[in-house]
Write an enzyme that holds these catalytic residues in place. Structure first.
Site, PDB file in Angstrom:
ATOM      1  N   LYS A  37       0.855  -1.182   0.000  1.00 50.45           N
ATOM      2  CA  LYS A  37       0.000   0.000   0.000  1.00 50.45           C
ATOM      3  C   LYS A  37       0.897   1.240   0.000  1.00 50.45           C
ATOM      4  O   LYS A  37       2.005   1.208   0.565  1.00 50.45           O
ATOM      5  CB  LYS A  37      -0.855  -0.062   1.276  1.00 50.45           C
TER       6      LYS A  37
ATOM      7  N   SER B 154      -9.742   1.079   2.865  1.00 51.02           N
ATOM      8  CA  SER B 154      -8.897   1.905   2.042  1.00 51.02           C
ATOM      9  C   SER B 154      -7.820   1.141   1.270  1.00 51.02           C
ATOM     10  O   SER B 154      -7.260   1.688   0.324  1.00 51.02           O
ATOM     11  CB  SER B 154      -8.220   2.975   2.908  1.00 51.02           C
TER      12      SER B 154
ATOM     13  N   SER C 220      -9.543  -1.537   6.964  1.00 50.00           N
ATOM     14  CA  SER C 220      -8.997  -1.288   5.621  1.00 50.00           C
ATOM     15  C   SER C 220      -8.243  -2.431   4.971  1.00 50.00           C
ATOM     16  O   SER C 220      -7.914  -2.340   3.791  1.00 50.00           O
ATOM     17  CB  SER C 220      -8.096  -0.061   5.647  1.00 50.00           C
TER      18      SER C 220
HETATM   19  N1  GLN Z   1     -13.079   2.806   6.551  1.00 48.03           N
HETATM   20  C1  GLN Z   1     -12.447   3.234   7.760  1.00 48.03           C
HETATM   21  C2  GLN Z   1     -12.212   4.703   7.702  1.00 48.03           C
HETATM   22  O1  GLN Z   1     -12.555   5.287   6.739  1.00 48.03           O
HETATM   23  C3  GLN Z   1     -11.207   2.445   7.990  1.00 48.03           C
HETATM   24  C4  GLN Z   1      -9.988   2.984   7.371  1.00 48.03           C
HETATM   25  C5  GLN Z   1      -8.771   2.161   7.646  1.00 48.03           C
HETATM   26  O2  GLN Z   1      -8.835   1.077   8.219  1.00 48.03           O
HETATM   27  N2  GLN Z   1      -7.632   2.705   7.278  1.00 48.03           N
HETATM   28  O3  GLN Z   1     -11.697   5.313   8.588  1.00 48.03           O
END
Ligand code: GLN
Length: 466
Positions: free
Chosen positions: A69, A144, A168
């Site tokens: 990532k 994400s 994410s």
């Molecule tokens: N969807 C969650 C958020 O928007 C998780 C994001 C993540 O785990 N980086 O904060």
């Protein structure tokens, strides 16, 4: 050759026996990327100049193509958090996981797309454009870590590393029909991972199978004295006494009755859990009375921590710098131009919940509830070996379908509890819906009991495949 159907162990064996070379695997990876990346957009940048002269015996991951990532640092490589703020930023040091992967001889193919600064659930907020779900390019890959999940699901690389602050790794893995592991907080070092919400962030693997997730986890799971939240091995052991061979699965029934969970997701969950029963597991209902507040708690703590972490992007130290009439004007212009809408929203939310006059009402209350949820989850493991829920309330939705932030936040319902409590959790493919989009089964294990998670998940994988 297909990375999607060849396990890491099989790849390793083929490399050791000389049936394939790291160069062959690199060429294969490049050709799949060339073929699919123009539409899927999983990669932000494909690196070149990899050294394929690797002894396959160097490690189980030696010579096998992988990607990360775009928020994990590799010295000398660009890393941007998919943000304009850090468009041409070059990492000045290696993340701990980068050191461990180099030691293993991993072949790093490039950096993959994500929601800007890892805030999001659909990979639609990247400065580098949306990533599409390789199983249906009209749909999101989740987020994400949408790029890392899509790269694995499209067979571009054998595995990827993502980060998980509230789901994410697990939610995009579910959307793309692959396996995603969020390790225990404190097991994999966060050194060299962009700090988003420091008490929640964890690095973990996205793979094609549970066995692969275990292999990658074992390679990156190491105590790091340079990360002060890394947990010492002797402390981990104390938690591992709950690592029994029990076969009791706890289902928090009341949690599954909340609004907004797709009926097909619930039906799939019931039939999947039934398969575990057929394998000899006992399914019991558990009561986690505070867990229904986990999402609200997360959306106070996450923005609070993110707003202070992101204060470093001030246009002075590094990253984008837009000159202003004075210092404040410069901050304003830099942040307005450098950050996208969702990141700006979180900074404002976080600043608000931390501001004097409000932090008692929001931040402190959320912290107290977080402690309560953690206590309840840890206590539940006195009765059960694992906790099961679906990974997400919906399968992969259409690009652009969820425009308002709240409906995106709701997708995190089942994944945020494990970040709040620190427990390891995994998403495993669990069949497909009527559109051919995968469901995910979500298991949570006691702290530092990843072994138990793998063991039960492998049983589940076998049950689903049969
Ligand atoms: N969807 C969650 C958020 O928007 C998780 C994001 C993540 O785990 N980086 O904060």
């Amino acid at each position: 050759m297909d990375f999607r159907t060849t396990t890491l162990r099989e790849l390793h064996e083929k490399l050791v026996s000389g049936e394939v070379t790291p160069g062959d695997l690199l060429d294969h990876s490049k050709s799949v990327i060339e073929d699919r990346n123009p539409t899927v957009n999983a990669f932000i940048e494909v690196f070149d100049g990899q050294d394929t002269n690797i002894d396959p015996k160097k490690g189980t991951l030696a010579g096998i193509p992988m990607a990360v990532k775009d928020n994990i640092l590799f010295k000398g490589k660009k890393v941007s958090g998919a943000s304009k703020m850090l468009e041409n930023y070059v990492a000045s040091y290696d993340a701990k996981v980068a050191e461990l992967l180099a030691k293993e001889g991993a072949l790093l193919m490039g950096r993959t797309n994500m929601d800007e600064f890892a805030m999001g659930t659909s990979t639609e907020s990247s400065y580098y454009g949306v990533t599409r779900n390789p199983l249906d390019e009209t749909r999101v890959p989740g987020g994400s870590s949408g790029g890392p999940a899509a790269a694995v699901a499209a067979g571009m690389v054998a595995y990827t590393l993502g980060s998980d602050t509230g789901g994410s790794i697990r939610q995009p893995a579910a959307c793309c029909g692959v396996v995603g592991l969020k390790p225990s907080y404190g097991s994999v070092s966060r050194r060299g991972l962009f700090a988003m919400s420091s008490s929640l962030d964890v690095i973990g693997p996205i793979t094609n199978s549970v066995e692969d997730a275990e292999l990658v986890f074992n390679a990156i799971n190491e105590y790091d004295e340079l990360d002060n939240t890394s947990v010492l091995p002797e402390v981990r052991v104390r938690y591992q006494e709950k690592n029994t061979n029990g076969k009791v699965i706890g289902v928090p029934r009341a949690f599954l009755r909340l609004e907004g969970i797709h009926p097909e997701v619930l039906a799939n969950f019931e039939s999947s859990i039934k398969k575990m029963e057929d394998l000899g597991y006992t399914i019991v209902d558990i009561d986690l009375p505070t867990i229904e507040h986990a999402l609200a708690v997360y959306y106070i703590i996450q923005p609070a921590e993110a707003s202070s972490n992101l204060a470093r992007y001030d246009g002075i130290r590094y990253g984008l710098s837009v000159p202003g009439d004075d210092l404040l004007d410069g901050y304003l212009k830099t942040k307005t131009e450098g950050f996208g809408r969702e990141v700006q929203r979180r900074i404002m939310l976080g600043t608000y919940v931390l501001s004097s006059g409000y932090h008692d009402e929001y931040y402190y209350k959320a912290r107290a509830l977080r402690a309560k949820i953690t206590e309840e989850v840890h206590q539940a493991f006195d009765q059960v070996d694992i906790i099961a829920t679906p990974t997400a309330p919906n399968t992969a939705f259409k690009l652009g379908e969820k425009q308002d932030p709240l409906s995106l936040y709701l997708e995190d319902l089942f994944t945020v509890p494990a970040n709040l409590t620190g427990n390891p959790a995994i998403s495993i493919p669990s069949g497909k819906d009527e559109n051919g989009m995968p469901f995910g089964m979500h298991f949570t294990a006691p702290m530092f009991c990843e072994n138990k998670l793998f063991e039960i998940s492998k049983d589940f994988e076998r049950a689903i495949l049969n």
